[in-house]
Design an enzyme around this catalytic site. Sequence first.
Site, mmCIF file in Angstrom:
data_model
loop_
_atom_site.group_PDB
_atom_site.id
_atom_site.type_symbol
_atom_site.label_atom_id
_atom_site.label_comp_id
_atom_site.label_asym_id
_atom_site.label_seq_id
_atom_site.Cartn_x
_atom_site.Cartn_y
_atom_site.Cartn_z
ATOM 1 C CG ASP A 21 -2.240 -0.719 0.908
ATOM 2 O OD1 ASP A 21 -2.445 -1.120 -0.257
ATOM 3 O OD2 ASP A 21 -3.028 -0.944 1.844
ATOM 4 C CE LYS A 24 4.835 -3.155 -3.360
ATOM 5 N NZ LYS A 24 4.126 -2.659 -2.156
ATOM 6 C CB THR A 25 0.457 -1.328 -8.226
ATOM 7 O OG1 THR A 25 0.981 -2.531 -7.657
ATOM 8 C CG2 THR A 25 -0.280 -1.673 -9.503
ATOM 9 C CG HIS A 84 0.158 -11.667 -2.266
ATOM 10 N ND1 HIS A 84 1.094 -12.660 -2.245
ATOM 11 C CD2 HIS A 84 -0.103 -11.405 -3.564
ATOM 12 C CE1 HIS A 84 1.375 -13.000 -3.483
ATOM 13 N NE2 HIS A 84 0.678 -12.251 -4.301
HETATM 14 P P1 GDP Z 1 1.134 -1.111 -3.495
HETATM 15 O O1 GDP Z 1 0.480 -2.097 -2.590
HETATM 16 O O2 GDP Z 1 2.469 -0.682 -2.960
HETATM 17 O O3 GDP Z 1 1.224 -1.564 -4.926
HETATM 18 O O4 GDP Z 1 0.230 0.228 -3.456
HETATM 19 P P2 GDP Z 1 -0.873 0.745 -4.498
HETATM 20 O O5 GDP Z 1 -0.231 1.305 -5.710
HETATM 21 O O6 GDP Z 1 -1.882 -0.320 -4.677
HETATM 22 O O7 GDP Z 1 -1.474 1.994 -3.681
HETATM 23 C C1 GDP Z 1 -2.050 1.839 -2.408
HETATM 24 C C2 GDP Z 1 -2.970 2.997 -2.116
HETATM 25 O O8 GDP Z 1 -2.222 4.207 -2.010
HETATM 26 C C3 GDP Z 1 -4.033 3.249 -3.185
HETATM 27 O O9 GDP Z 1 -5.224 3.609 -2.557
HETATM 28 C C4 GDP Z 1 -3.463 4.406 -3.966
HETATM 29 O O10 GDP Z 1 -4.435 5.185 -4.603
HETATM 30 C C5 GDP Z 1 -2.746 5.190 -2.892
HETATM 31 N N1 GDP Z 1 -1.624 5.956 -3.466
HETATM 32 C C6 GDP Z 1 -0.668 5.458 -4.286
HETATM 33 N N2 GDP Z 1 0.191 6.427 -4.634
HETATM 34 C C7 GDP Z 1 -0.228 7.557 -4.034
HETATM 35 C C8 GDP Z 1 0.246 8.909 -4.025
HETATM 36 O O11 GDP Z 1 1.248 9.264 -4.644
HETATM 37 N N3 GDP Z 1 -0.445 9.807 -3.273
HETATM 38 C C9 GDP Z 1 -1.544 9.467 -2.568
HETATM 39 N N4 GDP Z 1 -2.149 10.422 -1.887
HETATM 40 N N5 GDP Z 1 -2.026 8.211 -2.560
HETATM 41 C C10 GDP Z 1 -1.383 7.262 -3.279
HETATM 42 MG MG MG Z 2 0.733 -3.417 -5.779
#
Ligand code: GDP
Ligand code: MG
Length: 388
Positions: A21, A24-25, A84
């Site tokens: 979260d 990354k994605t 995960h």
């Molecule tokens: P991952 O688990 O690392 O791949 O994270 P995700 O890309 O799925 O992002 C997790 C959450 O953080 C989502 O709700 C995104 O919308 C939020 N998020 C990701 N990047 C940013 C950012 O640069 N700014 C803000 N405010 N939220 C972000």
């Molecule tokens: Mg991800």
Amino acid sequence: SKTAYVRTKPHLNIGTMGHVDHGKTTLTAAITKVLAERGSAGFVPFDRIDRAPEEAARGITINIAHVEYETDTRHYAHVDMPGHADYVKNMVTGAAQLDGAILVVSALDGIMPQTAEHVLLARQVGVDHIVVALNKADAGDEELTDLVELEIRELLSAHGYGGDSAPVVRVSGLKALEGDPRWKASIDALLDAVDTYVPLPERYVDAPFLLPVENVLTITGRGTVVTGAVERGTVRPGDRVEVPGAGVESVVTGLETFGKPMQEAQAGDNVALLLRGVPRDAVRRGHVVAAPGSVVPSRSFTARVYVLSAREGGRTTPVTTGYRPQFYLRTADVVGDVDLGEAAVARPGDTVTVTVELGRAMPLEPGLGFAIREGGRTVGAGTVTAVG
Ligand code: GDP
Ligand code: MG
């Protein structure tokens, strides 16, 4: 017919790592968006990164998503690994081929357990350069973000990454994806840091060909395809290859990278190899495809192993001779018996020399890194020092 892949720039493999979260994605999607506007990437939306539809349709469990893009000076394959519990396994098997990594840290949350674990693993699997994306900078308080940056630099230094010199770039994957010019520029700054900070890796293109198999697919009417990153050497259509331990000898009849046919794949390239006359079930993830006679699989080796401390998510109790965990070597996952020799016992936090007898023979060589896992978590990491 499809456009062929033309090698105009050096190719590197990078990937995102970091706590679930932290973005990354989202960041991966944002990079492709910013570069797509310049014509040097295909935009890959967020919901296409977690699972490529092609692979979903074939019912293959994929655990690493690849996207490709180009900067002015380089061609990149970028892996985004899922967040995960299985993350570490993919990190180990995928990261073994990473030339550099983008550590994504949320400016709102700072270092979290998986942030630290991934830095440790990156070190263990031989990733020498880490660029930090201090993400969610759009939502973070400036002073807090400064503190998070300090904390990250300390973490990197603690693992031998030179935390003072590593680039830490404040970005917002989300805002860049939404098209905000300021934050799109932050993605450019991040890519510049990757271009300049991650050096061109040495590629052993003249060594005998070796490809650790990540996935096996069947293409109706064409045969069996194996995918993965070429670890060393070069391969061309018409070359003879073998899969040691599977009793498979074959000829490469086709080569592709990111859907484009290629004349020659070399060390570092992410490729699909079409193999003549190979039954689908004969080859699995964990096998290697190699130049005939170039590798002799073995079951026993000596290694230096670091046993993770409890604080790093490792065991709370010592390991003794007779310990039987899983070894993650290249893309393989194989059980092994550990002999600690005279030391007999290794406590969490210790670095020890061990001999290992694997449940099945694997291509091994000094310098090969691996992770040790039990019950779904990483408890150790090591490097092969001698084979046999
Ligand atoms: P991952 O688990 O690392 O791949 O994270 P995700 O890309 O799925 O992002 C997790 C959450 O953080 C989502 O709700 C995104 O919308 C939020 N998020 C990701 N990047 C940013 C950012 O640069 N700014 C803000 N405010 N939220 C972000
Ligand atoms: Mg991800």
